[in-house]
Design an enzyme around this catalytic site. Structure first.
Site, PDB file in Angstrom:
ATOM      1  N   VAL A  15      29.456 -11.673  38.558  1.00 22.16           N
ATOM      2  CA  VAL A  15      30.059 -11.707  37.396  1.00 22.16           C
ATOM      3  C   VAL A  15      30.943 -12.928  37.210  1.00 22.16           C
ATOM      4  O   VAL A  15      30.943 -13.332  35.970  1.00 22.16           O
ATOM      5  CB  VAL A  15      30.701 -10.412  37.151  1.00 22.16           C
ATOM      6  N   ASP A 192      29.078   5.523  40.509  1.00 24.18           N
ATOM      7  CA  ASP A 192      29.254   4.571  39.522  1.00 24.18           C
ATOM      8  C   ASP A 192      29.146   5.170  37.996  1.00 24.18           C
ATOM      9  O   ASP A 192      29.990   4.774  37.267  1.00 24.18           O
ATOM     10  CB  ASP A 192      28.352   3.327  39.722  1.00 24.18           C
ATOM     11  N   LYS A 196      31.867   5.432  34.999  1.00 24.34           N
ATOM     12  CA  LYS A 196      32.074   4.774  33.581  1.00 24.34           C
ATOM     13  C   LYS A 196      32.097   6.055  32.711  1.00 24.34           C
ATOM     14  O   LYS A 196      32.509   6.007  31.682  1.00 24.34           O
ATOM     15  CB  LYS A 196      30.557   4.422  33.537  1.00 24.34           C
TER      16      LYS A 196
HETATM   17  N1  HSE Z   1      25.995  -1.434  39.896  1.00 25.68           N
HETATM   18  C1  HSE Z   1      26.090  -1.418  38.472  1.00 25.68           C
HETATM   19  C2  HSE Z   1      24.702  -0.667  37.833  1.00 25.68           C
HETATM   20  C3  HSE Z   1      26.629  -2.750  38.004  1.00 25.68           C
HETATM   21  O1  HSE Z   1      23.658  -0.845  38.698  1.00 25.68           O
HETATM   22  O2  HSE Z   1      24.806  -0.634  36.853  1.00 25.68           O
HETATM   23  C4  HSE Z   1      27.152  -2.653  36.673  1.00 25.68           C
HETATM   24  O3  HSE Z   1      28.201  -1.953  36.416  1.00 25.68           O
END
Ligand code: HSE
Length: 416
Positions: A15, A192, A196
């Protein structure tokens, strides 16, 4: 008036590199990177070495730098950097969902005390502008639900599984393409997606929930037989992060779901993410875009940097003093549970069983379960079992009469 932004960048991975490039291509911004701090002095970089440094204080103690862009992997190191940056009166842009979800309250407080912004559009849904929309647009509309695919890696793996690509091969490819986390367990076990979701819940409903209290179940246990079942029934499997109002409460979790072809997410494939927001007057709205990868994620970072030119900050207007920062766990949902072993399926305490299939090699049961019961299992580690949520709406715990009535009706129809 626009502020001139002098950026100190932490991290020059996928990024960070993307940001460097999109920033150079973007003529409209009065912003430039004056220092890049990275961890590894031996790593070969794609640009000249002049901007690089290995000491975080070269950014944090530099009074001419007014924006810190934090794009490193280590969430605890990121937290220390961000804390110090905010305390030094620097604005922060971060894509670090784990760091923000785990230290949400403290970060918001620190930004407020020091009269600076912390923006993190890139932390959820990559290129999709969902945080700012939830924050700004829906303020006067009563939001009832936010749900979607917010992890590119798992969506990539699930999409590829429809073409017979194995879990391991698809994960390897997602890693090569730069979608997966350094520790891909965070992706495949739904962590993850959960981090979020914590951010979405704050901006949608005003609640700060602790990640450890939010249930996450990923896609590691999904077997080719489950994918086959989905195909036969006209479903696709998607990993959803979802939060919605159920009576006066908010429920939320991460788990694989079956979706039918009339569902918004059915055709959202590979690294694409999609978020559906449902509100009282606007009804359902779909946001779709690339959720991972260098440029898509960098585009959201760029947008935050651009917003800082105009002193933008999140106001968290949905937060009220009497917000209960806990999700409601007492409700019912309809699930499919598949396994090679009937005994494993029998471990799951069904409230009502609607369908049983025993096929020798593979077996499944479909029925209603109490979310609280499911939450107590560490499903990610029960490798021989896959649980997938069906499309039926949740049932609140004070409305189970309906479930029972339907069950009795079903049994009497069987008898007749
Ligand atoms: N590992 C995360 C995904 C990266 O696959 O969405 C983006 O947040």
């Amino acid at each position: 008036m626009r502020n001139k932004l002098n950026i100190g960048l932490f991290g020059f991975g996928i990024v960070g590199t993307g940001l460097y490039e999109v920033l150079n291509k973007s003529k409209l911004l009065e912003a430039s990177i004056s220092r890049i701090v990275v961890k590894d002095p031996t790593k070969k970089r794609s640009i000249g070495t002049e901007l690089f440094s290995f000491d975080k204080n070269d950014i944090l103690n530099d009074a001419s730098i007014n924006v810190v862009v934090e794009l490193i992997n280590d969430s605890e190191a990121a937290f220390e950097i961000v804390k110090q940056a905010l305390k030094s009166g620097k604005h922060v842009v971060s894509a670090n969902k784990k760091m923000i979800a785990e230290h949400f309250e403290e970060l918001i407080q620190l930004a407020k005390e020091n009269n600076v912004s912390i923006l993190y559009e890139a932390a959820v849904g990559g290129s999709i502008p969902i945080i700012r929309n939830l924050e700004e647009y829906y303020n006067n509309d009563s939001l009832s639900s936010v749900q979607g695919i917010v992890n590119g890696t798992t969506n990539y793996i699930l999409t590829q599984s429809n073409f017979g690509v194995s879990y391991q091969d698809a994960l390897k490819k997602a890693t090569e393409l730069g979608f997966a986390e350094i520790d891909p367990t965070l992706d495949v076990d739904g962590f993850d997606s959960k981090f979020k979701l914590v951010l979405l819940i704050k901006h949608a409903f005003g609640l700060i929930v602790e990640p450890k209290n939010v249930f996450n179940y990923g896609i590691r246990n999904i077997k080719p037989q489950d994918v086959k079942y989905a195909g036969e029934k006209g479903y696709r499997i998607k990993l959803f992060s979802r939060a919605e109002k159920l009576n006066d409460d908010v429920v939320g979790f991460v788990a694989p779901h079956f979706v039918k072809n009339d569902h918004f997410a059915y055709q959202v494939d590979n690294e694409f993410n999609a978020v559906v927001v449902e509100a009282l007057f606007s009804d359902k709205q779909l946001f779709i875009g690339k959720g991972a990868g260098s440029y898509p994620t960098a585009s959201a970072v760029l947008s935050d940097i651009s917003a800082l030119q105009f002193d933008y900050q999140y106001e968290y207007r949905k937060t009220t003093d009497n917000n209960v920062s806990e999700l409601e766990d007492d409700f019912f949902l309809k699930v499919y549970v598949g396994s090679e072993f009937i005994e494993s399926i029998n471990e799951i305490p069904f409230f009502r069983i609607d369908e049983v299939y025993q096929g020798g090699d593979y077996n499944y049961q479909i029925g209603w379960v109490r979310f609280n019961d499911i939450k107590s299992f560490n499903l990610n580690d029960l490798l021989d079992l896959s649980l997938i949520v069906l499309p039926e709406p949740f049932v609140a715990s004070n409305q189970t009469e309906k479930l029972k009535r339907e069950r009795i009706q079903y049994l009497s129809e069987l008898e007749n």
